[in-house]
Motif scaffolding. Structure first.
Motif, PDB file in Angstrom:
ATOM      1  N   ALA A  72       0.826  -1.205   0.000  1.00  0.00           N
ATOM      2  CA  ALA A  72       0.000   0.000   0.000  1.00  0.00           C
ATOM      3  C   ALA A  72       0.853   1.245   0.000  1.00  0.00           C
ATOM      4  O   ALA A  72       1.941   1.280   0.599  1.00  0.00           O
ATOM      5  N   THR A  73       0.346   2.268  -0.683  1.00  0.00           N
ATOM      6  CA  THR A  73       0.947   3.599  -0.633  1.00  0.00           C
ATOM      7  C   THR A  73       0.081   4.446   0.286  1.00  0.00           C
ATOM      8  O   THR A  73      -1.110   4.637   0.040  1.00  0.00           O
ATOM      9  N   ILE A  74       0.701   4.938   1.352  1.00  0.00           N
ATOM     10  CA  ILE A  74       0.000   5.736   2.361  1.00  0.00           C
ATOM     11  C   ILE A  74       0.542   7.159   2.325  1.00  0.00           C
ATOM     12  O   ILE A  74       1.760   7.369   2.349  1.00  0.00           O
ATOM     13  N   SER A  80       4.776  10.468   1.553  1.00  0.00           N
ATOM     14  CA  SER A  80       4.244   9.215   1.031  1.00  0.00           C
ATOM     15  C   SER A  80       5.108   8.069   1.540  1.00  0.00           C
ATOM     16  O   SER A  80       6.345   8.153   1.525  1.00  0.00           O
ATOM     17  N   LYS A  81       4.459   7.000   2.011  1.00  0.00           N
ATOM     18  CA  LYS A  81       5.188   5.843   2.530  1.00  0.00           C
ATOM     19  C   LYS A  81       4.612   4.561   1.940  1.00  0.00           C
ATOM     20  O   LYS A  81       3.438   4.493   1.610  1.00  0.00           O
ATOM     21  N   GLU A  82       5.478   3.550   1.839  1.00  0.00           N
ATOM     22  CA  GLU A  82       5.083   2.263   1.286  1.00  0.00           C
ATOM     23  C   GLU A  82       5.111   1.204   2.388  1.00  0.00           C
ATOM     24  O   GLU A  82       6.114   1.027   3.071  1.00  0.00           O
ATOM     25  N   ILE A  83       3.999   0.523   2.558  1.00  0.00           N
ATOM     26  CA  ILE A  83       3.905  -0.583   3.503  1.00  0.00           C
ATOM     27  C   ILE A  83       3.789  -1.888   2.729  1.00  0.00           C
ATOM     28  O   ILE A  83       3.047  -1.971   1.748  1.00  0.00           O
ATOM     29  N   GLU A  84       4.518  -2.902   3.164  1.00  0.00           N
ATOM     30  CA  GLU A  84       4.350  -4.245   2.612  1.00  0.00           C
ATOM     31  C   GLU A  84       4.200  -5.230   3.767  1.00  0.00           C
ATOM     32  O   GLU A  84       4.993  -5.220   4.715  1.00  0.00           O
ATOM     33  N   VAL A  94       6.840  -7.603   7.843  1.00  0.00           N
ATOM     34  CA  VAL A  94       6.336  -6.251   7.610  1.00  0.00           C
ATOM     35  C   VAL A  94       7.499  -5.349   7.260  1.00  0.00           C
ATOM     36  O   VAL A  94       8.556  -5.397   7.902  1.00  0.00           O
ATOM     37  N   SER A  95       7.317  -4.525   6.227  1.00  0.00           N
ATOM     38  CA  SER A  95       8.356  -3.560   5.884  1.00  0.00           C
ATOM     39  C   SER A  95       7.729  -2.196   5.608  1.00  0.00           C
ATOM     40  O   SER A  95       6.593  -2.104   5.151  1.00  0.00           O
ATOM     41  N   LEU A  96       8.477  -1.169   5.918  1.00  0.00           N
ATOM     42  CA  LEU A  96       8.073   0.211   5.682  1.00  0.00           C
ATOM     43  C   LEU A  96       9.156   0.866   4.849  1.00  0.00           C
ATOM     44  O   LEU A  96      10.318   0.927   5.263  1.00  0.00           O
TER      45      LEU A  96
END
Length: 357
Positions: A72-74, A80-84, A94-96
């Motif tokens: 997801a792009t938050i 802007s941050k990417e969560i996986e 989990v990665s940020l």
């Protein structure tokens, strides 16, 4: 906080999905069992890396796959941050921004999700444990120190319970642990009390807007001890008075881990005297009201509501949709369109979901 884009791989019925969302209202419509709830389950998982309905990771993995991934792009303001999040049968990763997240509390600052799902309707009549879980999880999203207090408390509680189960009972160790537990208990109590006090300032207005009722909605905090000045003194006495019982039962029988709350509409305890409709609207209000505790516009929570309209009459359906349209970002599912919402629809069909053109 907003979910700008969501990409699912082997998550439930979605083998591959890539979708952009609207900043405000997102209305997801489709027949039952086509994937509406699966979609918002994935959004919910971004906040705490777990599902609101699956107890095992493998439940979220497509039957033909070994793992499921949520990307997801938050956004938060200009950032802007990417969560996986990758779910496997044996665990999750989990990665940020492509860097591992070892403590899941690290996600709280990235996205805060408030939710209502159908089973929440029974929250007020269900076990105290579920209400405590709601309270603990919600407060943790707004006060990271509270989450650390809970973790420390649970660790001490386990040590005390282990000591109570020991064949060679060590009363000195139990006494030391009890004093440490009491000290943490007071901090937890003060945060819970302040949070509930803040909620009680919001609940009547939110309930009135959704229900068109003038009855006042409120929460009553059922505390272990309600005395700031003499908290530790009274708590230690209760633990001492209950020590023999604790030893007999081999578990700590008193403390903030047993606390609860009740909701009232006027002077009526809703768990005992509320109708199904009143309980539903009250829980919806309870779930939405913490939104207004956030003062930073860039950190406003994302709202997800699953099948929230199914038992509402037209007046309350309109009230709720009008209320939601003023919030930051909302995801709402239903089996049919609403006459009170004209745009921002997503059509959910078998294994896919697309924006309505």
């Amino acid at each position: 906080m907003k979910v700008k884009n969501l990409r699912l791989t082997n998550f439930r019925n979605y083998k591959s999905l890539d979708i952009d969302f609207y900043d405000g209202f997102n209305y997801i419509v489709g027949d039952n069992a086509k994937g509406k709830t699966n979609l918002i389950e994935a959004i919910y998982a971004l906040s705490f890396a777990k599902s609101f309905r699956a107890s095992q990771n493998e439940e979220m993995i497509n039957k033909d796959a070994l793992f499921a991934t949520i990307n997801a792009t938050i956004t938060s303001g200009e950032l802007s941050k990417e969560i996986e999040i990758q779910f496997r049968k044996e665990g999750k990763k989990v990665s940020l921004n492509k860097k591992p997240v070892n403590k899941l509390s690290g996600l709280i600052d990235v996205i805060n999700v408030l939710s209502f799902i159908p089973k929440d309707t029974s929250l007020l009549k269900d076990s105290p444990r579920l209400r405590r879980n709601f309270l603990n999880q919600t407060i943790s999203k707004f006060d990271k120190s509270y989450l650390f207090l809970l973790i420390s408390y649970e660790k001490l509680l386990k040590e005390r319970n282990d000591a109570l189960k020991s064949i060679n009972l060590n009363l000195n160790l139990i006494d030391v642990l009890t004093h440490q537990i009491v000290k943490l208990s007071k901090e937890i109590y003060l945060i819970r009390k302040r949070f509930i006090s803040d909620l009680n300032k919001l609940l009547p207005d939110v309930y009135a807007k959704i229900s068109s009722s003038e009855e006042k909605l409120s929460i009553k905090y059922k505390t272990f001890i309600d005395d700031e000045e003499k908290y530790e003194e009274k708590a230690l006495k209760i633990f001492t008075d209950n020590l023999n019982n604790d030893i007999k039962r081999k578990v700590t029988t008193v403390g903030v881990q047993k606390e609860d709350f009740e909701m009232y509409l006027g002077d009526r305890n809703l768990a005992l005297y509320g109708s199904q409709g009143e309980n539903r609207l009250s829980v919806i209000t309870l779930k939405l009201s913490p939104y207004f505790l956030v003062k930073d516009e860039d950190k406003l929570p994302v709202i997800i509501l699953d099948d929230v309209l199914s038992e509402l009459d037209k007046t309350r359906e309109k009230n709720l949709i009008d209320f939601l349209k003023n919030l930051n970002q909302i995801f709402i599912t239903n089996t049919k369109k609403s006459e009170f919402c004209e745009e921002n629809y997503f059509i959910c069909k078998e294994n896919t979901i697309k924006k309505e053109q």
